[in-house]
Design a protein around this motif. Structure first.
Motif, PDB file in Angstrom:
ATOM      1  N   ASP A 174     -55.316  50.274 143.636  1.00  0.00           N
ATOM      2  CA  ASP A 174     -54.678  51.362 144.371  1.00  0.00           C
ATOM      3  C   ASP A 174     -53.625  50.791 145.309  1.00  0.00           C
ATOM      4  N   PRO A 175     -52.325  50.935 144.988  1.00  0.00           N
ATOM      5  CA  PRO A 175     -51.281  50.362 145.844  1.00  0.00           C
ATOM      6  C   PRO A 175     -51.216  51.026 147.210  1.00  0.00           C
ATOM      7  N   GLU A 176     -51.763  52.230 147.325  1.00  0.00           N
ATOM      8  CA  GLU A 176     -51.722  52.948 148.602  1.00  0.00           C
ATOM      9  C   GLU A 176     -52.912  52.605 149.496  1.00  0.00           C
ATOM     10  N   SER A 177     -53.868  51.872 148.924  1.00  0.00           N
ATOM     11  CA  SER A 177     -55.084  51.580 149.690  1.00  0.00           C
ATOM     12  C   SER A 177     -54.781  50.600 150.811  1.00  0.00           C
ATOM     13  N   ASP A 178     -55.235  50.947 152.007  1.00  0.00           N
ATOM     14  CA  ASP A 178     -55.069  50.050 153.146  1.00  0.00           C
ATOM     15  C   ASP A 178     -56.412  49.845 153.849  1.00  0.00           C
ATOM     16  N   ILE A 179     -57.483  49.741 153.018  1.00  0.00           N
ATOM     17  CA  ILE A 179     -58.822  49.626 153.582  1.00  0.00           C
ATOM     18  C   ILE A 179     -58.994  48.318 154.352  1.00  0.00           C
ATOM     19  N   PHE A 180     -58.260  47.280 153.931  1.00  0.00           N
ATOM     20  CA  PHE A 180     -58.339  45.995 154.616  1.00  0.00           C
ATOM     21  C   PHE A 180     -57.154  45.848 155.555  1.00  0.00           C
ATOM     22  N   ASP A 181     -57.433  45.858 156.827  1.00  0.00           N
ATOM     23  CA  ASP A 181     -56.390  45.645 157.826  1.00  0.00           C
ATOM     24  C   ASP A 181     -56.182  44.142 158.007  1.00  0.00           C
ATOM     25  N   VAL A 182     -55.174  43.753 158.776  1.00  0.00           N
ATOM     26  CA  VAL A 182     -55.011  42.345 159.139  1.00  0.00           C
ATOM     27  C   VAL A 182     -55.846  42.089 160.388  1.00  0.00           C
ATOM     28  N   PRO A 183     -56.425  40.897 160.528  1.00  0.00           N
ATOM     29  CA  PRO A 183     -57.302  40.643 161.679  1.00  0.00           C
ATOM     30  C   PRO A 183     -56.566  40.589 163.010  1.00  0.00           C
ATOM     31  N   PHE A 184     -55.280  40.214 162.995  1.00  0.00           N
ATOM     32  CA  PHE A 184     -54.535  40.066 164.247  1.00  0.00           C
ATOM     33  C   PHE A 184     -53.146  40.689 164.113  1.00  0.00           C
ATOM     34  N   GLU A 185     -52.732  41.374 165.170  1.00  0.00           N
ATOM     35  CA  GLU A 185     -51.378  41.904 165.201  1.00  0.00           C
ATOM     36  C   GLU A 185     -50.394  40.781 165.505  1.00  0.00           C
ATOM     37  N   LEU A 186     -49.175  40.945 165.030  1.00  0.00           N
ATOM     38  CA  LEU A 186     -48.158  39.926 165.222  1.00  0.00           C
ATOM     39  C   LEU A 186     -47.887  39.669 166.699  1.00  0.00           C
TER      40      LEU A 186
END
Length: 703
Positions: free
Chosen positions: A56-68
């Motif tokens: 699923d290209p729209e899936s964003d279930i996994f976030d990044v652990p740290f913001e830039l």
């Protein structure tokens, strides 16, 4: 792997789910953890869920652990922090087997994690207190932790699955799971994710990371130490020999169904419904030489994860990120002023360089700093020894004078041939160290320190242990240079403000010609090569057998040929400044002459000096010096040369005994097996034409 087989029920009617008392739930968690032993079964239970997410290209279930912005602030905070230089490198293109590659990588990851923890602990928590954490590898068979070197030496390499940062616990030397701060998985396929710009790691890697994260969370929940279950995330690092990333897992374990008959289904269900998972992009951690890119975003993500892991155990740091990051502006401005970037108003500042306008163009002009300018303005203060000069030194026996007869250089440093005023007929080597008043550290000064102070220590140890060999240099004297005029030093160990005061001096004997000079003039032939090999090997045998000392810096500049006052010329191994006296000492690193193990591990094995001696003979006899500009290139050259037997073939052109010796050294390279010096000294002695032991060898002409 120890433990009950996956999803196997207990005897009788089986253990039922329970939500009764906290004590009962704790027992269920223990049983659940006891049965939760296979990451592959967990991954198989997550397969459909993971496949759906991946497609699923729209899936964003996994976030990044740290913001830039968090990483940027952390980067500012780390500007003034120096992380320990890594000795062991993960890049292993020179290794001939996959086991060697994996062993090297585990050692390198252990070094990286230790340097990370040590640097962060000293910067944010306590610079003076001892480090309360250690790093060890996880052995699958018993789920215990061992230092990488010990595990590899004990044949456990194939069973290693991860490397962990642990809280030190003398009662549990093999670690406790509830005291695991962070876990790193070594997986060779990680680097492919960076090159392919893949959005997610493959399921086996993600599944394994989730498996270990759940194990750690369960262990913490059962610990006597207080861990807030819903607010203490677990960080799992994903690494290979060049790249790395971070997986962050957190969630409320109270929502984990503790059906011990179906532990993997329950764990998978918790992951899908209640776990919060964040996965970072995969970025380069180490450069091609194996050094860590501490300031790049890849290493920064790993450091930030380690920082948060430390906080869970050590609490709020004494120095916050905001405190250290606040100094970024002043540090930046200081660098800006130092380099004279920007306004013309700063052109006459105190920087090392300044911009000058000349005919409408900008030119960078070097400006001498104040200390260097003062030294140039006062040339009479510089220590200048010429032929005929007399130098006085003070040691424990009083004052001694030496007359300079000759000035020499070994292509790096200057040294002298001198005579003791009381015994003018005996030539001696005299080495003068760096002036203690010289404030600016320089590479030359460090070389001088090894040549004078460190070598003095090694030769003193040899003298104290009564090492006797004509192939070893002898310590004649060592002390402090006596300068002209009155000395106003505060005490016997201090120095006055005179630039010569306290300058260390070392005097050794006997004197000879460098092998490097013999090679340049074409006078290092086959007979000299055999004799040199014998004499150096004898020196190494004496030092290693009697005192456990290894040379660590064998090269043509550190071997001399003595001809004066002797019937038969002989060679002496000098330059013992980089000698290894104890485990923490590190040898010199030379791309042409260092042993494979020294370049790989930063340490010496029993055959390392002999291997360096083989390289010295090879290059000195044939003059075919390869163009080596990196450690990787040097190791690749060694692997190719040994595997194709190029070194043995060339040395065989000189003598069969040198070819056999090279074969013997090749068989010992990198192994713990000791050198058999005696047998090779006997074999080499038979090929030397001189009247040793009352008889004459029958090969090759004498020199």
């Amino acid at each position: 792997m120890e433990g009950i087989s996956p999803d196997q029920g207990s005897s009788g009617s089986g253990v039922k789910r329970s939500s009764a008392s906290s004590g009962g739930r704790s027992r269920l968690r223990k049983e659940f953890l006891h049965r939760f032993v296979d990451s592959q079964i967990l991954a198989s239970n997550l397969e459909n869920w993971f496949l759906k997410i991946s497609e699923d290209p729209e899936s964003d279930i996994f976030d990044v652990p740290f913001e830039l912005v968090e990483l940027q602030k952390f980067d500012y905070a780390l500007e003034g922090i120096s992380f320990q230089q890594l000795i062991r490198m993960p890049s292993a293109v020179y290794a001939s087997t996959s086991d060697a590659v994996e062993a090297t990588a585990y050692l390198a990851i252990e070094d990286f994690l230790h340097a990370s923890v040590k640097g962060l602990w000293e910067a944010f928590w306590s610079e003076g207190d001892p480090l309360p954490f250690s790093v060890a590898c996880l052995y699958n068979e018993n789920m215990k932790f061992y230092p990488a070197e010990r595990a590899i030496a004990n044949g456990k390499l194939e069973g290693l699955s991860a490397t962990a940062i642990l809280l030190n616990n003398s009662r549990h030397p093999h670690g406790k799971w509830d005291e695991v701060l962070e876990l790193a998985l070594l997986r060779p396929e990680i680097g492919n994710l960076a090159s392919e710009s893949s959005r997610l790691p493959p399921l086996p890697i993600v599944g394994e990371a989730l498996y270990f994260a759940i194990r750690i969370l369960l262990s913490r929940s059962l610990s006597r130490t207080s861990f807030p279950l819903s607010s203490s995330p677990v960080f799992i690092l994903l690494l290979d020999s060049q790249y790395g990333g971070v997986v962050k897992v957190e969630g409320d374990l109270n929502k984990l169904d503790l059906d011990v008959n179906h532990v993997y289904e329950c764990a998978a269900d918790w992951v899908k419904k209640h776990a919060k998972i964040a996965i970072s992009p995969i970025d380069r951690i180490w450069n091609k030489l194996g050094n860590a890119n501490w300031g790049d975003i890849g290493a920064l993500q790993l450091l930030f994860a380690t920082f948060h892991s430390l906080m869970q155990f050590a609490g709020t740091p004494k120095q916050t990120i905001e405190d250290l990051a606040a100094d970024h502006g002043s540090r930046f401005q200081a660098r800006r002023t130092e380099r004279q970037l920007g306004d013309d108003a700063r052109v006459n500042g105190q920087g090392l360089y300044r911009f000058q306008h000349q005919g409408g163009s900008l030119e960078i002009v070097e400006v001498q700093d104040e200390s260097r300018r003062r030294r140039m303005q006062q040339p009479e203060e510089l220590l200048k020894l010429e032929v005929g000069s007399v130098l006085w030194l003070e040691d424990s026996n009083g004052q001694k004078g030496y007359r300079i007869n000759e000035i020499r250089t070994d292509a790096e440093l200057v040294y002298y041939v001198a005579t003791f005023l009381e015994v003018p007929g005996k030539a001696l080597f005299l080495y003068v160290g760096a002036r203690p008043s010289q404030l600016e550290p320089a590479w030359e000064d460090m070389n001088l320190w090894y040549q004078v102070q460190r070598q003095t220590k090694v030769l003193t140890v040899m003298k104290q242990k009564a090492l006797s060999s004509k192939y070893l240099p002898q310590l004649s004297a060592s002390g402090r240079l006596i300068h002209s005029g009155p000395c106003r030093r505060p005490d016997s160990s201090g120095n006055c403000d005179h630039p010569w005061c306290g300058t260390p001096v070392l005097v050794t004997s006997p004197v000879g010609e460098l092998v490097a000079d013999m090679v340049r003039s074409g006078r290092f032939g086959p007979d000299e090569a055999i004799k040199c090999c014998h004499d150096c090997l004898s020196a190494l045998a004496t030092a290693a057998a009697a005192a456990g000392i290894r040379h660590g810096d064998i090269r043509p500049e550190n071997i001399i040929r003595v001809t004066s006052g002797v019937r038969h010329p002989y060679f002496i191994l000098i330059g013992w400044g980089h000698a290894v006296l104890e485990e923490r000492d590190r040898p010199a690193m030379n791309l042409h002459f260092s042993s494979t193990y020294a370049l790989q591990e930063g340490k010496l094995c029993s055959a390392s000096d002999a291997e360096s001696l083989v390289y010295m003979l090879y290059f000195s006899s044939f003059g075919q010096v390869p163009d080596l500009d990196s450690v990787e290139g040097a190791l690749q050259w060694r692997e190719t040369s040994w595997s194709k037997r190029l070194i043995q073939q060339k040395l065989g052109d000189i003598s069969a005994v040198l070819k056999a010796f090279a074969d013997y050294v090749d068989s010992l390279c990198g192994t713990p097996y000791p050198m058999d010096y005696d047998i090779w000294l006997r074999r080499l002695r038979r090929h030397i034409r001189e009247e040793d032991h009352g008889k004459e060898a029958d090969t090759s002409s004498g020199t």
